[in-house]
Design an enzyme around this catalytic site. Structure first.
Site, PDB file in Angstrom:
ATOM      1  N   GLY A  51       0.826  -1.204   0.000  1.00 54.82           N
ATOM      2  CA  GLY A  51       0.000   0.000   0.000  1.00 54.82           C
ATOM      3  C   GLY A  51       0.863   1.258   0.000  1.00 54.82           C
ATOM      4  N   THR A  52       0.444   2.254  -0.733  1.00 49.60           N
ATOM      5  CA  THR A  52       1.049   3.592  -0.764  1.00 49.60           C
ATOM      6  C   THR A  52      -0.084   4.554  -1.092  1.00 49.60           C
ATOM      7  OG1 THR A  52       1.474   3.346  -3.099  1.00 49.60           O
ATOM      8  CG2 THR A  52       3.265   2.739  -1.638  1.00 49.60           C
ATOM      9  N   THR A  53      -0.031   5.769  -0.925  1.00 49.52           N
ATOM     10  CA  THR A  53       0.906   6.692  -0.312  1.00 49.52           C
ATOM     11  C   THR A  53       0.173   7.378   0.830  1.00 49.52           C
ATOM     12  OG1 THR A  53       2.036   7.050  -2.429  1.00 49.52           O
ATOM     13  CG2 THR A  53       2.269   8.785  -0.762  1.00 49.52           C
TER      14      THR A  53
END
Length: 279
Positions: A51-53
């Site tokens: 997962g990002t951001t």
């Protein structure tokens, strides 16, 4: 650890023995295999959704923490609507970047840790204390981090003692740093940080701060394929949370969608002029 329900129905003695106010310490003593960092990994390369951001910004009276909704696995989009920002307790929140499954599990354990401390001690941890507990949890995951399953969260909350919002960032070893004004983590953080560097100022209103973080996520998604921008067709918008002296609040879907739509419309009018989106 399960309760003994065969004859007396009593809990094991470990549950009734006074000890540390830390639930993680209790678990490490009695069922260490349940801690994420103690689990055995399969042989070979481990590939899992990431997962990002995550971005955060302070304003007079509080702090805003927000995250995009995309999780990736290599060059594939693993999930389009993952949630990456969670309340830690009434006055703090944590945003996750890194291995999604481990990060969500770590957040749940962190929530339980804070709740356990409050019930045992009859008082809540200071914001500094909460940040330190999270640092310890990240450090315990170092073995998995070295095998590519890193968790790098962003922690933010309202400091009741100092009466202001504060942001803490971490590295994979559990090293903790306090960020001033704004912060970002994840693969799109370099672009989000650059966006906030141009737009941030110390006298932002709450509305301007929420606009700022969504603007930063938009800029990150523009240059980082692992960061998802506002998806108007699927109605998937960034998760935006605000923490003030009144506690944790998550913007409703209507509020988030209106914010995302306004930024998108202004970008169409002025693609090279993001300054107008904050005013």
């Amino acid at each position: 650890m399960e309760a003994n329900t065969r004859s007396t129905g009593r809990l094991p003695a470990a549950f009734l023995t006074p000890g540390s106010s830390s639930f993680i310490d209790f678990l490490a003593d009695h069922s260490p295999e349940l801690l994420p960092g103690n689990r055995r990994l399969p042989e070979g390369i481990v590939e899992a959704p990431h997962g990002t951001t995550i971005v955060a910004a302070t304003f007079p009276g509080g702090v805003v923490l927000a995250g995009d909704r995309r999780a990736t696995m290599g060059n594939m989009i693993a999930q389009r609507d993952i949630e990456k920002v969670f309340p830690a307790d009434e006055y703090s929140a944590v945003g996750i970047a890194g291995t999604a499954g481990l990060a969500v599990e770590m957040v749940k354990l962190f929530q339980l840790e804070l709740e356990h401390f409050e019930k045992v001690e009859g008082a809540t941890l200071s914001l500094e204390g909460k940040a330190n507990r999270l640092s310890t949890m990240i450090r315990s995951n170092l073995g998995m981090a070295m095998q590519g399953l890193a968790v790098v969260p962003l922690f933010a909350g309202w400091d009741e003692g100092k009466e202001k919002g504060r942001i803490f960032s971490y590295d994979v070893t559990g090293g903790r740093s306090e960020e001033h004004g704004y912060a970002a983590t994840g693969s799109g953080s370099i672009f989000a940080r650059g966006s906030m560097k141009k737009l941030y100022r110390g006298d932002l209103t709450e509305q301007q701060a929420t606009t700022l973080v969504v603007q930063a996520l938009y800029d990150a998604a523009d240059d980082d394929s692992a960061t998802g921008g506002p998806d108007l067709a699927r109605r998937i918008f960034p998760i935006v949370t605000v923490i003030t002296d009144e506690g944790f609040r998550r913007l409703t879907e209507e509020e988030s969608s209106e914010l995302a739509r306004s930024i998108t419309e202004r970008r169409l009018e002025q693609p090279d002029g993001p300054r107008a989106a904050l005013l």
